[in-house]
Write an enzyme that holds these catalytic residues in place. Sequence first.
Site, mmCIF file in Angstrom:
data_model
loop_
_atom_site.group_PDB
_atom_site.id
_atom_site.type_symbol
_atom_site.label_atom_id
_atom_site.label_comp_id
_atom_site.label_asym_id
_atom_site.label_seq_id
_atom_site.Cartn_x
_atom_site.Cartn_y
_atom_site.Cartn_z
ATOM 1 N N TYR A 178 -1.507 86.455 11.670
ATOM 2 C CA TYR A 178 -1.171 87.050 10.384
ATOM 3 C C TYR A 178 -2.408 87.584 9.659
ATOM 4 O O TYR A 178 -3.524 87.441 10.147
ATOM 5 C CB TYR A 178 -0.365 86.026 9.574
ATOM 6 C CG TYR A 178 0.718 85.439 10.443
ATOM 7 C CD1 TYR A 178 1.759 86.263 10.901
ATOM 8 C CD2 TYR A 178 0.642 84.144 10.943
ATOM 9 C CE1 TYR A 178 2.721 85.776 11.771
ATOM 10 C CE2 TYR A 178 1.598 83.652 11.817
ATOM 11 C CZ TYR A 178 2.640 84.471 12.234
ATOM 12 O OH TYR A 178 3.577 84.006 13.109
ATOM 13 N N ARG A 225 -4.745 76.562 6.682
ATOM 14 C CA ARG A 225 -4.579 76.338 8.124
ATOM 15 C C ARG A 225 -5.286 77.480 8.816
ATOM 16 O O ARG A 225 -5.063 78.654 8.492
ATOM 17 C CB ARG A 225 -3.093 76.331 8.473
ATOM 18 C CG ARG A 225 -2.849 75.880 9.898
ATOM 19 C CD ARG A 225 -1.428 75.384 10.083
ATOM 20 N NE ARG A 225 -1.382 74.432 11.159
ATOM 21 C CZ ARG A 225 -0.545 74.513 12.204
ATOM 22 N NH1 ARG A 225 0.331 75.473 12.271
ATOM 23 N NH2 ARG A 225 -0.591 73.617 13.141
ATOM 24 N N SER A 283 -2.358 82.712 24.625
ATOM 25 C CA SER A 283 -2.778 82.151 23.321
ATOM 26 C C SER A 283 -1.591 81.475 22.629
ATOM 27 O O SER A 283 -1.758 80.474 21.927
ATOM 28 C CB SER A 283 -3.376 83.240 22.426
ATOM 29 O OG SER A 283 -2.364 84.099 21.955
ATOM 30 N N GLY A 300 -2.519 67.340 23.006
ATOM 31 C CA GLY A 300 -3.784 67.225 22.272
ATOM 32 C C GLY A 300 -4.832 68.259 22.640
ATOM 33 O O GLY A 300 -6.027 67.965 22.631
HETATM 34 C C1 LIG Z 1 10.065 76.231 15.498
HETATM 35 C C2 LIG Z 1 8.627 76.250 15.116
HETATM 36 C C3 LIG Z 1 8.271 76.867 13.903
HETATM 37 C C4 LIG Z 1 6.915 76.898 13.523
HETATM 38 N N1 LIG Z 1 6.582 77.461 12.317
HETATM 39 C C5 LIG Z 1 5.288 77.439 11.926
HETATM 40 C C6 LIG Z 1 4.910 77.927 10.642
HETATM 41 O O1 LIG Z 1 5.746 78.368 9.850
HETATM 42 N N2 LIG Z 1 3.610 77.897 10.294
HETATM 43 C C7 LIG Z 1 2.638 77.400 11.141
HETATM 44 O O2 LIG Z 1 1.458 77.371 10.775
HETATM 45 N N3 LIG Z 1 2.971 76.923 12.349
HETATM 46 C C8 LIG Z 1 4.259 76.932 12.758
HETATM 47 N N4 LIG Z 1 4.588 76.420 13.993
HETATM 48 C C9 LIG Z 1 3.515 75.897 14.866
HETATM 49 C C10 LIG Z 1 3.310 74.423 14.605
HETATM 50 O O3 LIG Z 1 2.856 74.242 13.290
HETATM 51 C C11 LIG Z 1 2.286 73.763 15.540
HETATM 52 O O4 LIG Z 1 1.034 74.357 15.364
HETATM 53 C C12 LIG Z 1 2.667 73.872 16.995
HETATM 54 O O5 LIG Z 1 4.048 73.721 17.199
HETATM 55 C C13 LIG Z 1 1.926 72.815 17.825
HETATM 56 O O6 LIG Z 1 2.123 71.532 17.323
HETATM 57 P P1 LIG Z 1 3.224 70.508 17.953
HETATM 58 O O7 LIG Z 1 2.815 70.238 19.354
HETATM 59 O O8 LIG Z 1 3.140 69.304 17.054
HETATM 60 O O9 LIG Z 1 4.543 71.181 17.903
HETATM 61 C C14 LIG Z 1 5.925 76.345 14.379
HETATM 62 C C15 LIG Z 1 6.318 75.736 15.576
HETATM 63 C C16 LIG Z 1 7.650 75.678 15.947
HETATM 64 C C17 LIG Z 1 8.018 75.004 17.235
#
Ligand SMILES: Cc1cc2nc3c(=O)[nH]c(=O)nc-3n(C[C@H](O)[C@H](O)[C@H](O)COP(=O)(O)O)c2cc1C
Length: 711
Positions: A178, A225, A283, A300
């Site tokens: 973004y 973030r 990525s 992780g």
């Molecule tokens: C359905 C979905 C929606 C997400 N929406 C956002 C978001 O709005 N903003 C953001 O920074 N990351 C978003 N992410 C990314 C997560 O914040 C995170 O960085 C990523 O899923 C990896 O972490 P995890 O293994 O705990 O899922 C989204 C991920 C998923 C699966």
Amino acid sequence: VLDWYARFAEGQPGALVVEATGIRDIPSGPLLRIGDDRFVPGLARLVDTMRRASGGRTRFYIQIIDFLAVRRRPEKATYFRRFFHLTDRHRALLRDVGGTDDDLLAHLALLPEEELDRILSRQEMEALRFGYRERVTDLDKPHIRELPRILPGIFAAAAVRARAAGFDGVELHYAHAYTMAGFLSALNTRTDGYGASRPARARLPLEVYRAVRDAVGAGFTVGCRYLTDECIDGGSTPDDAEYFGVEFARAGMDFLSVSRGGKFEDAKQPKVGWAAYPYTGQSGWECMPTVLGDERGPFGRNVLASGRVRRAVRDAGLQTPVVVSGGIHGFDQAEAILAEGHADVIASARQSLADPDWFLKMRLGRGAQVRRCVFTNYCEGLDQMHKQVTCKLWDRLDLDQPGARLASDGKRRLTAPPSAVTRLQPSSIADDVAGRRKAMRIKIVGGGPAGLYFAILMKKQDPRHEIVVFERDGPDDTFGWGIVFSDRTFSYLRESDEPSYRAIVDRCETWDNVEVVHRGQAVTIHGNKFAGVGRLRFLKALHERSAGLGVDLRFHTNVQDMGPANGYDLLVGADGARSLVRQAFEASFEPTIDWRRNRYIWLGTHRRFEALTLTFREDEAGLFAAHSYRFSPSLSTFIVECGEETWNRAGFDSKSEEETCRYLERVFREDLRGQPLLTNNFVRWLRFALVANRRWSHGNVVLIGDALHTA
Ligand SMILES: Cc1cc2nc3c(=O)[nH]c(=O)nc-3n(C[C@H](O)[C@H](O)[C@H](O)COP(=O)(O)O)c2cc1C
Ligand SMILES: Cc1cc2nc3c(=O)[nH]c(=O)nc-3n(C[C@H](O)[C@H](O)[C@H](O)COP(=O)(O)OP(=O)(O)OC[C@H]3O[C@@H](n4cnc5c(N)ncnc54)[C@H](O)[C@@H]3O)c2cc1C
Ligand code: SF4
């Protein structure tokens, strides 16, 4: 949206960040929006819903985002007919074809991609193959050139709305694909001072942060973030992330939340009619890794880079917490990340979707009951298609359960079915949690509303806590007369502790109108529910309740030694706007105190005001305002406020208490209807202190109430 976030909040995580929410007043797919004041009531409902669901145990932030235009991949013929701009460069390369511009466009539409590659620029080829996408480097476009001028203002306005809606803070979205991440990117070659070198790439993100901070003040949480690694050719690396982290922390951000990848540059080609999606290439996989990937698996992957950012921040002498996410899948792993100093906070997206109660289950020692994410990204696939996001582990379960809401396709439930843990009564959850937690010795300095209420809540959470409240005044002393509460405050009091709520409402006067008197004319506005209660009666209700719960209340004890909390696990500074606890640890809390110029005096009267009344009156010295409301059948509060010049002209510095009252009785003759103004113990003219602190805790010392921030 409400159900969805209520479900997360019921799990009572420490903090919940509401998904990316657009700061401009333009729609984009199913994106939440905060780009206009009309969104505030809806967002306030969201915050309210989450707070209720969490029982007040979770802090709520909202992620605010700006993004640039991304168009759908066009049909080839449509592209050349509608979007392609034929230039002299193309005409020169098509010299041999000849004919009019229309002939040349028709010719281009028939060429194979290899041929087009020779004639079209990289960006034109990309617009054809992927759909047109704007970049922060498109300086030929005025609105892109102007981004540094407009973005600080719109981010700041969005943050102010977030605060108005009741959020505890904002997370500035500087990550993934973004706009702001575009500025931080190593691919940002802008030549206007906002690109190329690291400081220039960090410049706009820092300017946005400062504008937001200026708009919301020190008491509201603002973090961002951003990426430890863009995970694309030529993109930013952990070295850049260390630099950015230190700069953000130095500027005063309250937290740094690190992610990785999620870029357009390596996204897969979308089908015709679809837009490119930044989580489809390598990525994207690094951002949300699946088990179908490399041998390291999805777990992780961001931890080491997060540790580097955290170390760099600490080496710079800053304590800013670092939040890490990305495939953190188990309690032991999370604990190890914290123990080894890679991060201060663990964030979880998909695991929380798979089991919104996992936080609670962990706290209850019921880890074996956690429904574990299998990291296959079914959820993310739904997001990509702009479908309502659910988890495959539960979205087909108990579809006919009463109250289960289904997605628009009618085949999936939208929130996880309740688990055994959430079927427990809140009190038994609290008991269960308390059973596993260490009881604490807590010293509270200040027995005002904040100190007493905190003592009550802690005792309710675990009766084993030993809590002592030190109060310098006696149980029957207080300053001021009556205070007012809105019905919203009452709903919080009720949710948090029914017995003290009952004792307080029993002693209240209520009304539903506000009255403004200006130039002798009264205007009444109905529909504003308020209640007034004597400050002393209110404190008495809290004394009784806290003593009943076993809190040790020590009146007439002026605490002066604010040294280390010897023998106590927690020292709570609830000692009001002029807090000594805050002063003792000033270097850590970093308070700012803004003394407002107006003077006010807190008086009482037997004149019964029927509404919350704001009265303006003028005399030869200047303008006075009175805030008045009844708080018992025969008494009303009467707070008089005036500017410094008026105060000086009226000569209040040399007037006795008696003379002050007589003077003000003359000014408000018509409003008091012959009733005198009354004083009590602590009457004097004061100025309002606007208190804020950069931090609310330092080791085992915390600030609450007016010591932390005045309203
Ligand atoms: C359905 C979905 C929606 C997400 N929406 C956002 C978001 O709005 N903003 C953001 O920074 N990351 C978003 N992410 C990314 C997560 O914040 C995170 O960085 C990523 O899923 C990896 O972490 P995890 O293994 O705990 O899922 C989204 C991920 C998923 C699966
Ligand atoms: C004019 C005015 C009108 C207001 N009206 C309203 C209203 O209508 N509704 C509303 O909700 N809020 C109102 N407020 C705000 C409200 O009074 C405060 O937010 C609230 O009192 C804060 O509670 P507290 O416990 O943090 O601090 P305080 O109420 O200031 O309590 C701090 C306590 O600490 C004690 N203390 C201080 N230092 C020490 C020490 N060293 N050792 C031991 N004890 C110590 C003090 O004696 C005091 O009892 C008003 C404030 C003002 C100034
Ligand atoms: S659908 Fe469920 S199990 Fe699969 S990755 Fe998403 S949250 Fe995990």
